[in-house]
Design an enzyme around this catalytic site. Sequence first.
Site, PDB file in Angstrom:
ATOM      1  N   ASP A  88       0.822  -1.214   0.000  1.00 15.40           N
ATOM      2  CA  ASP A  88       0.000   0.000   0.000  1.00 15.40           C
ATOM      3  C   ASP A  88       0.854   1.262   0.000  1.00 15.40           C
ATOM      4  OD1 ASP A  88      -2.755  -0.417  -0.308  1.00 15.40           O
ATOM      5  OD2 ASP A  88      -2.930  -1.266   1.693  1.00 15.40           O
ATOM      6  N   TYR A  99      -2.903  -0.650   8.953  1.00  8.64           N
ATOM      7  CA  TYR A  99      -1.939  -1.696   9.332  1.00  8.64           C
ATOM      8  C   TYR A  99      -1.123  -1.247  10.548  1.00  8.64           C
ATOM      9  CZ  TYR A  99      -3.079  -3.704   4.780  1.00  8.64           C
ATOM     10  OH  TYR A  99      -3.739  -4.223   3.705  1.00  8.64           O
ATOM     11  N   GLU A 109      -3.416  -4.603  -6.667  1.00 10.92           N
ATOM     12  CA  GLU A 109      -4.677  -4.430  -5.939  1.00 10.92           C
ATOM     13  C   GLU A 109      -5.620  -5.612  -6.122  1.00 10.92           C
ATOM     14  OE1 GLU A 109      -5.737  -0.481  -7.688  1.00 10.92           O
ATOM     15  OE2 GLU A 109      -5.106   0.177  -5.704  1.00 10.92           O
ATOM     16  N   GLU A 165     -10.006  -2.167  -2.496  1.00 11.61           N
ATOM     17  CA  GLU A 165      -9.088  -2.671  -3.529  1.00 11.61           C
ATOM     18  C   GLU A 165      -9.841  -3.236  -4.734  1.00 11.61           C
ATOM     19  OE1 GLU A 165      -6.355  -1.606  -3.358  1.00 11.61           O
ATOM     20  OE2 GLU A 165      -5.605  -1.639  -1.317  1.00 11.61           O
ATOM     21  N   HIS A 201     -10.830  -0.331  -6.686  1.00 13.19           N
ATOM     22  CA  HIS A 201      -9.676   0.271  -7.380  1.00 13.19           C
ATOM     23  C   HIS A 201      -9.308  -0.552  -8.616  1.00 13.19           C
ATOM     24  CE1 HIS A 201      -8.165   2.068  -3.282  1.00 13.19           C
ATOM     25  NE2 HIS A 201      -9.356   2.500  -3.632  1.00 13.19           N
TER      26      HIS A 201
HETATM   27 ZN    ZN Z   1      -4.674  -0.323  -0.512  1.00 12.33          ZN
HETATM   28 ZN    ZN Z   2      -5.836   0.220  -3.946  1.00 13.06          ZN
END
Ligand code: ZN
Ligand code: ZN
Length: 346
Positions: A89, A126, A186, A220, A223
Amino acid sequence: MTGTLKKIKLLNPEFPNKATGVINGKASGILNWNDIAYPQMYRMYQTLLANFWKAQEINMQDDIKQWDHLSSIEKDVFLRVNTQLASLDSLQTPTMTQVMDYVTDPSFKAIFAVIAQQEAVHNESYSYILSSLIPLSEQIERFNQAKDDPIVRKRNQIILIAYENFRQEPTPQHLFQLAVQSINLEGIYFYAGFAFFYHLARQQKMLKTSTMISYIQRDEMQHAYFIAQFIRILLTENPELNTPENIQYVYHSISEAVELEKEWARYILKEIEGINLEEFEGYVEYLANKRFRQLGLENHYSGRDNPMPWIHVFSDEMMNETKSDFFEQKSRTYTKVTESNGFDEL
Ligand code: ZN
Ligand code: ZN
């Protein structure tokens, strides 16, 4: 239309607001969402915003209590996966921001901006998970481990090469390759990690972490879907990019990512009981087929069905249907999801 793309001037008043091209187009730089070249992009933007969430909304107390009851193997895999996903990320925020400078269409710029923001949230989540479970010294060690791990480095390499090529030489061809690798990042690379967290969740372990992971997955998926649309538009508007070699590049690159994800899964999940690695390999192929179809291409792997239906239970489609916090069954009132948000399953 070879040659390097130029950084676009902020304002070009002599040009129309509705862009004449996604790259190399004429566009004033002013965005009126009611006057854009691809009206469906407004829906895409709204869907992304409807997904809005932030890490602090999730109270980690239950996971903190459970952490000490995980086996040492589970803890180790948990931390490796967490830092490895954070590393991926970390690449996405600056890459999406950079692409904004070269895309002419202001509606696409806005969507890239939202994606960059969401990647920053993923990154933070995270760290948020880690800060509730282990001391900083161990976090630092784990992040270094993710940087040094040869398998992680190998799988990140294909992404990095494409991203760096575009940084050094922002050509339409490099933008196309960056977009394909972004789909790998992704839409393929997160899933061994996701499978691990969902596997814990189905044993009622670390549910708060899985809640966050499910939000990340939902973002994700959206995306990867957007980038697939972006690639299709890029190839349609720029037929010189729509070559057999580039279609071959798509098949080759996604298949390569599939193999690297399988390798990572065999390595990271080998001691986790209850995850069938053959099934997981089928799952990655199933995901890859979905990406090919979103790109308007043929399935590359046999078998269209999801061999890991328990992952589907945690999927974005499912969460959109429930319209509630999947794990906590608490209504998230600001998430206004409509039918039109549906993920294009094809
Ligand atoms: Zn991400
Ligand atoms: Zn992403």
